[in-house]
Design an enzyme around this catalytic site. Structure first.
Site, PDB file in Angstrom:
ATOM      1  N   ASP A  18      18.086   0.888  18.580  1.00 58.95           N
ATOM      2  CA  ASP A  18      17.776   0.275  19.876  1.00 58.95           C
ATOM      3  C   ASP A  18      16.617  -0.718  19.765  1.00 58.95           C
ATOM      4  O   ASP A  18      15.732  -0.549  18.925  1.00 58.95           O
ATOM      5  CB  ASP A  18      17.420   1.399  20.871  1.00 58.95           C
ATOM      6  CG  ASP A  18      17.534   0.930  22.306  1.00 58.95           C
ATOM      7  OD1 ASP A  18      17.987  -0.207  22.546  1.00 58.95           O
ATOM      8  OD2 ASP A  18      17.156   1.709  23.207  1.00 58.95           O
ATOM      9  N   GLY A  21      17.268  -6.514  21.643  1.00 55.10           N
ATOM     10  CA  GLY A  21      17.013  -7.485  22.715  1.00 55.10           C
ATOM     11  C   GLY A  21      15.515  -7.711  22.918  1.00 55.10           C
ATOM     12  O   GLY A  21      15.045  -8.856  23.029  1.00 55.10           O
ATOM     13  N   TRP A  23      13.149  -7.149  20.755  1.00 51.86           N
ATOM     14  CA  TRP A  23      12.602  -7.827  19.569  1.00 51.86           C
ATOM     15  C   TRP A  23      12.784  -9.337  19.718  1.00 51.86           C
ATOM     16  O   TRP A  23      11.852 -10.117  19.469  1.00 51.86           O
ATOM     17  CB  TRP A  23      13.319  -7.330  18.303  1.00 51.86           C
ATOM     18  CG  TRP A  23      12.788  -7.941  17.038  1.00 51.86           C
ATOM     19  CD1 TRP A  23      11.795  -7.438  16.242  1.00 51.86           C
ATOM     20  CD2 TRP A  23      13.203  -9.180  16.445  1.00 51.86           C
ATOM     21  NE1 TRP A  23      11.562  -8.283  15.185  1.00 51.86           N
ATOM     22  CE2 TRP A  23      12.412  -9.368  15.281  1.00 51.86           C
ATOM     23  CE3 TRP A  23      14.152 -10.146  16.772  1.00 51.86           C
ATOM     24  CZ2 TRP A  23      12.551 -10.474  14.446  1.00 51.86           C
ATOM     25  CZ3 TRP A  23      14.293 -11.249  15.941  1.00 51.86           C
ATOM     26  CH2 TRP A  23      13.493 -11.400  14.799  1.00 51.86           C
ATOM     27  N   ASN A  66      28.690  -0.676  26.231  1.00 51.73           N
ATOM     28  CA  ASN A  66      28.317  -2.033  25.775  1.00 51.73           C
ATOM     29  C   ASN A  66      29.370  -3.101  26.105  1.00 51.73           C
ATOM     30  O   ASN A  66      29.064  -4.290  26.129  1.00 51.73           O
ATOM     31  CB  ASN A  66      28.036  -2.059  24.263  1.00 51.73           C
ATOM     32  CG  ASN A  66      26.731  -1.397  23.869  1.00 51.73           C
ATOM     33  OD1 ASN A  66      26.580  -0.916  22.751  1.00 51.73           O
ATOM     34  ND2 ASN A  66      25.759  -1.360  24.772  1.00 51.73           N
ATOM     35  N   TRP A  67      30.610  -2.671  26.390  1.00 53.59           N
ATOM     36  CA  TRP A  67      31.640  -3.651  26.767  1.00 53.59           C
ATOM     37  C   TRP A  67      31.250  -4.407  28.036  1.00 53.59           C
ATOM     38  O   TRP A  67      31.733  -5.510  28.290  1.00 53.59           O
ATOM     39  CB  TRP A  67      32.996  -2.974  26.997  1.00 53.59           C
ATOM     40  CG  TRP A  67      33.676  -2.488  25.743  1.00 53.59           C
ATOM     41  CD1 TRP A  67      33.935  -1.187  25.424  1.00 53.59           C
ATOM     42  CD2 TRP A  67      34.196  -3.270  24.659  1.00 53.59           C
ATOM     43  NE1 TRP A  67      34.575  -1.114  24.208  1.00 53.59           N
ATOM     44  CE2 TRP A  67      34.758  -2.376  23.717  1.00 53.59           C
ATOM     45  CE3 TRP A  67      34.251  -4.645  24.388  1.00 53.59           C
ATOM     46  CZ2 TRP A  67      35.356  -2.810  22.529  1.00 53.59           C
ATOM     47  CZ3 TRP A  67      34.850  -5.072  23.201  1.00 53.59           C
ATOM     48  CH2 TRP A  67      35.387  -4.167  22.291  1.00 53.59           C
ATOM     49  N   SER A 194      21.967   8.661  25.480  1.00 53.71           N
ATOM     50  CA  SER A 194      22.892   7.575  25.838  1.00 53.71           C
ATOM     51  C   SER A 194      24.339   7.821  25.397  1.00 53.71           C
ATOM     52  O   SER A 194      24.979   6.955  24.797  1.00 53.71           O
ATOM     53  CB  SER A 194      22.406   6.239  25.245  1.00 53.71           C
ATOM     54  OG  SER A 194      21.140   5.913  25.763  1.00 53.71           O
ATOM     55  N   GLU A 205      17.637  17.857  15.099  1.00 53.24           N
ATOM     56  CA  GLU A 205      16.225  17.520  15.306  1.00 53.24           C
ATOM     57  C   GLU A 205      16.145  16.052  15.736  1.00 53.24           C
ATOM     58  O   GLU A 205      16.765  15.191  15.109  1.00 53.24           O
ATOM     59  CB  GLU A 205      15.433  17.703  14.001  1.00 53.24           C
ATOM     60  CG  GLU A 205      15.394  19.125  13.494  1.00 53.24           C
ATOM     61  CD  GLU A 205      14.560  20.041  14.381  1.00 53.24           C
ATOM     62  OE1 GLU A 205      13.607  19.549  15.023  1.00 53.24           O
ATOM     63  OE2 GLU A 205      14.873  21.236  14.432  1.00 53.24           O
TER      64      GLU A 205
HETATM   65  C1  FPP Z   1      20.712  -1.991  20.888  1.00 55.01           C
HETATM   66  O1  FPP Z   1      19.744  -2.966  21.161  1.00 55.01           O
HETATM   67  C2  FPP Z   1      21.639  -2.420  19.854  1.00 55.01           C
HETATM   68  C3  FPP Z   1      22.974  -2.650  20.035  1.00 55.01           C
HETATM   69  C4  FPP Z   1      23.609  -2.480  21.344  1.00 55.01           C
HETATM   70  C5  FPP Z   1      23.853  -3.104  18.947  1.00 55.01           C
HETATM   71  C6  FPP Z   1      23.535  -2.645  17.570  1.00 55.01           C
HETATM   72  C7  FPP Z   1      24.041  -3.659  16.606  1.00 55.01           C
HETATM   73  C8  FPP Z   1      23.436  -4.047  15.463  1.00 55.01           C
HETATM   74  C9  FPP Z   1      22.231  -3.393  14.946  1.00 55.01           C
HETATM   75  C10 FPP Z   1      23.942  -5.177  14.613  1.00 55.01           C
HETATM   76  C11 FPP Z   1      25.328  -5.118  14.131  1.00 55.01           C
HETATM   77  C12 FPP Z   1      25.769  -3.805  13.614  1.00 55.01           C
HETATM   78  C13 FPP Z   1      26.253  -3.593  12.364  1.00 55.01           C
HETATM   79  C14 FPP Z   1      26.754  -2.227  11.989  1.00 55.01           C
HETATM   80  C15 FPP Z   1      26.299  -4.638  11.334  1.00 55.01           C
HETATM   81  P1  FPP Z   1      19.673  -3.600  22.623  1.00 55.01           P
HETATM   82  O2  FPP Z   1      20.448  -4.856  22.598  1.00 55.01           O
HETATM   83  O3  FPP Z   1      20.133  -2.593  23.639  1.00 55.01           O
HETATM   84  O4  FPP Z   1      18.138  -3.855  22.751  1.00 55.01           O
HETATM   85  P2  FPP Z   1      17.258  -3.869  24.086  1.00 55.01           P
HETATM   86  O5  FPP Z   1      17.339  -2.492  24.679  1.00 55.01           O
HETATM   87  O6  FPP Z   1      15.899  -4.212  23.577  1.00 55.01           O
HETATM   88  O7  FPP Z   1      17.832  -4.930  24.977  1.00 55.01           O
END
Ligand code: FPP
Length: 245
Positions: A18, A21, A23, A66-67, A194, A205
């Site tokens: 997580d 976004g 970052w 996420n969709w 989530s 753990e």
């Molecule tokens: C959560 O951060 C992350 C995701 C919803 C997607 C995870 C995907 C990757 C790490 C990259 C691609 C994956 C692979 C396996 C190559 P967020 O977008 O919810 O962050 P935020 O909460 O700060 O907005």
């Protein structure tokens, strides 16, 4: 490289990646740049786990929820996933990694489905480490799916009500042949599950860190494992009943 205390090494680590976004926002970049940088952290986590002898690594890469993100972000995530799989297939073969997937793969775009199927087929015989990607995954959906399959088997006379135990139920989940996670890590300072591995985390753990996923490096993973190794897992027993080192 092997860890000093191999006996208490988690067999299965699950990660909620997580903070991509946030970052990106902190670096004045678009959200997609955060996901790209997150893919680099994925590579590092896989490499580290393989090197220290973790047997199963499950990554929450895309949830059913996420969709509902903006179309361009969903498309970018699917593109990144495809790119990652294309780039890493040879590495997985070389490093004896077996790719598995949990979630509703049917809903993924066909190029992603294609490379996923190819990668799973080509790595099916590998036994070094399992990299398990949760894609279009939802814990509640998985449980409802299992109930449907059990009901179907009952209709076909394959299972009797009296035979439904926790162990049998587990075999109807997407994680049928994967042990429950010993350690679950969530980055970015959020303290939630989530909809991730709801059934499987009953005795897991949990480890939370403020580090954002794109910044998550080997030292952070090692710190999480070291923290896990200091804990006493009692599984509902009292301390004296639990075998010590
Ligand atoms: C959560 O951060 C992350 C995701 C919803 C997607 C995870 C995907 C990757 C790490 C990259 C691609 C994956 C692979 C396996 C190559 P967020 O977008 O919810 O962050 P935020 O909460 O700060 O907005």
């Amino acid at each position: 490289m092997r860890m000093e205390n191999q006996r208490t090494l988690p067999r299965h680590i699950a990660i909620i990646m997580d903070g991509n976004g946030r970052w990106a926002e902190r670096h004045a970049l678009g959200r997609i740049a955060g996901h790209k940088r997150g893919a680099k952290s994925v590579k590092i986590a896989v490499k580290t786990c393989r090197e220290i002898g973790i047997q199963y690594l499950t990554l929450y890469a895309f949830s059913v929820e996420n969709w509902s993100r903006p179309r361009e972000e969903v498309d970018a995530l699917m593109g990144l996933l495809e790119k990652y799989l294309r780039a890493e297939l040879q590495e997985m073969i070389k490093n004896n990694i077996r790719l598995m997937v949990i979630g509703d793969i049917e809903t993924l775009p066909s190029p992603v489905r294609k490379i996923l199927t190819e990668s799973m087929d080509k790595t099916a015989g590998n036994n070094g480490m399992v990299l398990n990607l949760a894609l279009s995954y939802g814990g509640r959906d998985e449980i409802v799916d299992a109930v449907r399959k059990i009901m179907q088997d009952r209709e076909n006379g394959k299972i009797d009500l009296r035979h439904i135990t926790k162990e049998v139920f587990s075999r109807y989940l997407h994680t049928a042949n994967i042990p429950d996670p010993d350690l679950l890590i969530r980055t970015s300072g959020e303290y939630r599950l989530s909809n991730f591995l709801l059934w499987q985390t009953a005795y897991t753990e949990f480890y939370f860190t403020d580090v954002l996923w794109p910044d998550f490096r080997r030292k952070h993973l090692m710190a999480a494992i070291a923290d896990y190794q200091r804990r006493e897992r009692r599984f509902g027993l009292i301390s004296n009943q639990v075998q010590k080192d």
